[in-house]
Design an enzyme around this catalytic site. Structure first.
Site, PDB file in Angstrom:
ATOM      1  CB  CYS A 139     -24.421 -17.680 -94.719  1.00 14.12           C
ATOM      2  SG  CYS A 139     -24.123 -16.027 -94.048  1.00 14.12           S
TER       3      CYS A 139
ATOM      4  CB  CYS B 189     -30.014 -16.056 -89.164  1.00 20.64           C
ATOM      5  SG  CYS B 189     -29.642 -15.777 -90.912  1.00 20.64           S
TER       6      CYS B 189
END
Length: 384
Positions: A101, A199
């Site tokens: 990410c 997440c």
């Protein structure tokens, strides 16, 4: 200076944005929407980038009296992070989605858009330091507080990206300092718990989540000699070094527990054995990145870290001709980098990222394609 503050809705990014404002810069806050799931909410300290986080980020931006926007990067996040995560596990590898990410979203897509819009840099709440050299190049170094150091997940940044980054928290002596500052400023995020886990898997049940995204079929669990000793429900759900959930029903002949040594998703086979067999003497890969100027030497003493919260261990860095061409996305065709370890480390899996340090400085990072057992490498690194 025109600064884009990446505001996750946590205490660290809140204080980083505030310090950019205090420094007199023209600051704009932005929160990245990484999921289109309408009801996504944080569960305690699990997950991040939720609706609750976006609301908290906006409240902090209002306190700072800066413009605030939410940018929808959900499609890019799905393609570059979630789909990559699924693909890697489907091939028997163990990826780090938070690192991906940073590489693909926070410091590629975000930074690219920021520069296109005329911003000079992106400021984040990461704990790491940037040191500018006399020639203008920048070095990425560990944070002053090693317990909170996040240089590992930033090692995928290249020299050009580092020129447009700012990490105001890198010199802080403790996280408590940052929380105290947030409380003095009246930020709603001051006592907000740190996020952890992946997440997009906020309940932390990675195995079940993978089962919903990768076709699983039963297969053999074998010992190091290839004898079947059990059956698994799907090879892609296992990771190197795993001990729990093997469902073999009995220990090894000598009574010792068994661990996952290898995952072959093509044969749908999981190999298990003793912990001693997990000892790795060398890691190597063909997809690498330099966090600043590339090293001049093809061989030098270093430290290497293979997990975000792991310990850096000594070894020798080696740049050499690739023995086996394994990656179509190799950084330099025919070239691989490796670290020969001074002492074995256990449970290292292809797909993990190895970050190379020269003392406090981050030299760079590479995706591990191959590991060699400590027995094969002689268990110790030769002098550089």
């Amino acid at each position: 200076m025109k600064v884009l503050a990446a505001m996750s809705g946590g205490v660290d990014s809140s204080v980083a944005a505030a310090r950019a404002v205090d420094a007199g810069h023209d600051v704009v806050g932005v929160h990245l929407a990484l999921s289109r799931a309408g009801g996504t909410m944080r569960a305690g300290s699990r997950g991040c980038c939720t609706i609750e986080d976006a609301v908290d980020a906006r409240r902090v931006a209002d306190e700072l009296d800066i413009p605030f926007y939410v940018w929808d990067f959900s499609e890019r996040f799905r393609e570059d992070v979630v789909d990559d995560f699924i693909s890697e596990y489907a091939q028997g590898r163990t990826p780090n989605p938070c690192l991906r990410c940073n590489e693909k979203i926070k410091f590629a897509a975000l930074l690219e858009k920021a520069l296109d819009l005329g911003f000079d840099c992106v400021v984040t709440g990461h704990y790491a330091r940037l040191i500018e050299q006399p020639d203008g190049t920048r070095e990425l170094r560990r944070a002053a507080e090693h317990d909170k150091d996040q240089s590992y997940v930033l090692a995928v940044l290249n020299e050009q990206q580092l020129q447009h980054c700012w990490f105001p928290l890198g010199d802080d002596e403790s996280k408590a300092q940052v929380r105290a500052e947030a409380e003095r400023r009246g930020f709603v995020t001051a006592n907000k718990p740190d996020s952890y886990d992946i997440c997009f898997i906020p309940d932390g049940d990675t195995r079940t989540w993978l089962g919903d995204h990768i076709p699983m079929r039963p297969g053999a669990i074998v010992d190091a000699e290839g004898n079947q000793i059990g059956e698994h429900a799907g090879a892609a759900a296992y990771t190197i070094g795993q001990r729990k959930g093997l469902n073999i029903g009995r220990p090894a002949p000598d009574g010792s527990p068994r661990f996952v040594l290898g995952i072959d998703t093509e044969r749908n086979e999981v190999t298990v054995g003793s912990r001693a067999a997990l000892a790795i003497g060398e890691v190597s890969g063909q997809r690498f990145n330099w966090a600043g100027p590339a090293p001049q030497a093809d061989r030098f003493d270093c430290l290497v870290q293979v997990r975000a919260h792991g310990e850096a261990v000594p070894g020798v860095f080696i740049r050499r001709a690739a023995e086996i061409s394994t990656r179509p996305d190799a950084t330099e065709p025919g070239v691989e980098v490796a670290v020969r370890l001074a002492e074995p480390i256990h449970g290292v899996a292809p797909g993990q990222t190895a970050v190379v340090y020269d003392g406090e400085r981050v030299v760079g990072a590479f995706t591990i394609d191959r590991t060699e057992s400590a027995v094969e490498t002689g268990e110790s690194a030769p002098a550089a």
